[in-house]
Write a protein that holds these residues in place. Structure first.
Motif, PDB file in Angstrom:
ATOM      1  N   SER A  61       1.062  14.628 -21.679  1.00 51.34           N
ATOM      2  CA  SER A  61      -0.110  14.310 -20.863  1.00 51.34           C
ATOM      3  C   SER A  61      -1.334  14.919 -21.548  1.00 51.34           C
ATOM      4  CB  SER A  61       0.041  14.883 -19.457  1.00 51.34           C
ATOM      5  OG  SER A  61      -0.061  16.287 -19.481  1.00 51.34           O
ATOM      6  N   HIS A  62      -2.476  14.318 -21.319  1.00 49.44           N
ATOM      7  CA  HIS A  62      -3.716  14.782 -21.952  1.00 49.44           C
ATOM      8  C   HIS A  62      -3.980  16.256 -21.627  1.00 49.44           C
ATOM      9  CE1 HIS A  62      -7.638  14.373 -23.782  1.00 49.44           C
ATOM     10  NE2 HIS A  62      -8.191  14.877 -22.693  1.00 49.44           N
ATOM     11  N   HIS A  63      -3.799  16.632 -20.383  1.00 46.18           N
ATOM     12  CA  HIS A  63      -4.041  18.012 -19.951  1.00 46.18           C
ATOM     13  C   HIS A  63      -3.052  18.981 -20.620  1.00 46.18           C
ATOM     14  CE1 HIS A  63      -5.108  21.358 -17.363  1.00 46.18           C
ATOM     15  NE2 HIS A  63      -3.827  21.517 -17.078  1.00 46.18           N
ATOM     16  N   PHE A  64      -1.787  18.618 -20.664  1.00 47.64           N
ATOM     17  CA  PHE A  64      -0.758  19.475 -21.256  1.00 47.64           C
ATOM     18  C   PHE A  64      -0.978  19.656 -22.753  1.00 47.64           C
ATOM     19  CE2 PHE A  64       3.643  19.988 -22.973  1.00 47.64           C
ATOM     20  CZ  PHE A  64       3.894  21.231 -22.435  1.00 47.64           C
ATOM     21  N   ALA A  65      -1.434  18.603 -23.430  1.00 53.31           N
ATOM     22  CA  ALA A  65      -1.639  18.647 -24.880  1.00 53.31           C
ATOM     23  C   ALA A  65      -2.708  19.662 -25.282  1.00 53.31           C
ATOM     24  CB  ALA A  65      -2.004  17.266 -25.403  1.00 53.31           C
ATOM     25  N   LYS A  66      -3.588  20.034 -24.360  1.00 58.72           N
ATOM     26  CA  LYS A  66      -4.649  20.997 -24.663  1.00 58.72           C
ATOM     27  C   LYS A  66      -4.189  22.447 -24.572  1.00 58.72           C
ATOM     28  CE  LYS A  66      -8.517  18.049 -23.525  1.00 58.72           C
ATOM     29  NZ  LYS A  66      -9.774  17.933 -22.801  1.00 58.72           N
TER      30      LYS A  66
END
Length: 97
Positions: A61-66
């Motif tokens: 997920s975009h949030h997790f990738a950060k």
């Protein structure tokens, strides 16, 4: 595919294993992976039971990738999971765009 709980072992199992897992399923794509316990359990079951699997692609997920520290930990954890297929490649897609 239904994941049922085996109360004696407190583990999720596939019963019965779908026939395609034994003969045809060569690629699985997981989207918006967040690394939670339920998702990890599902990935573990899929890797273990898909004996002709060539590749599993996990897109975070975009949030997790950060969250790079947690991402590295989860990536290492996924790479250590046992696989039913000796030839299975695990591809980790960060989806940073």
């Amino acid at each position: 595919i239904n994941l049922s709980s085996d109360d004696e072992r407190n583990d999720r199992i596939l019963d019965p294993v779908p026939p395609c897992f034994l003969s045809q399923l060569n690629c699985i794509k997981v989207y918006k992976y967040t690394g939670n316990e339920e998702e990890l359990s599902a990935v573990k079951i899929l890797l273990k039971n898909a004996v002709v699997l060539d590749k599993m692609v996990i897109t975070c997920s975009h949030h997790f990738a950060k969250d790079l520290e947690n991402l590295k930990k989860v990536h290492e954890q996924l790479l250590k999971l046992p696989r039913g297929s000796k030839h299975c490649e695990l591809v980790f897609d960060l989806n940073l765009s």
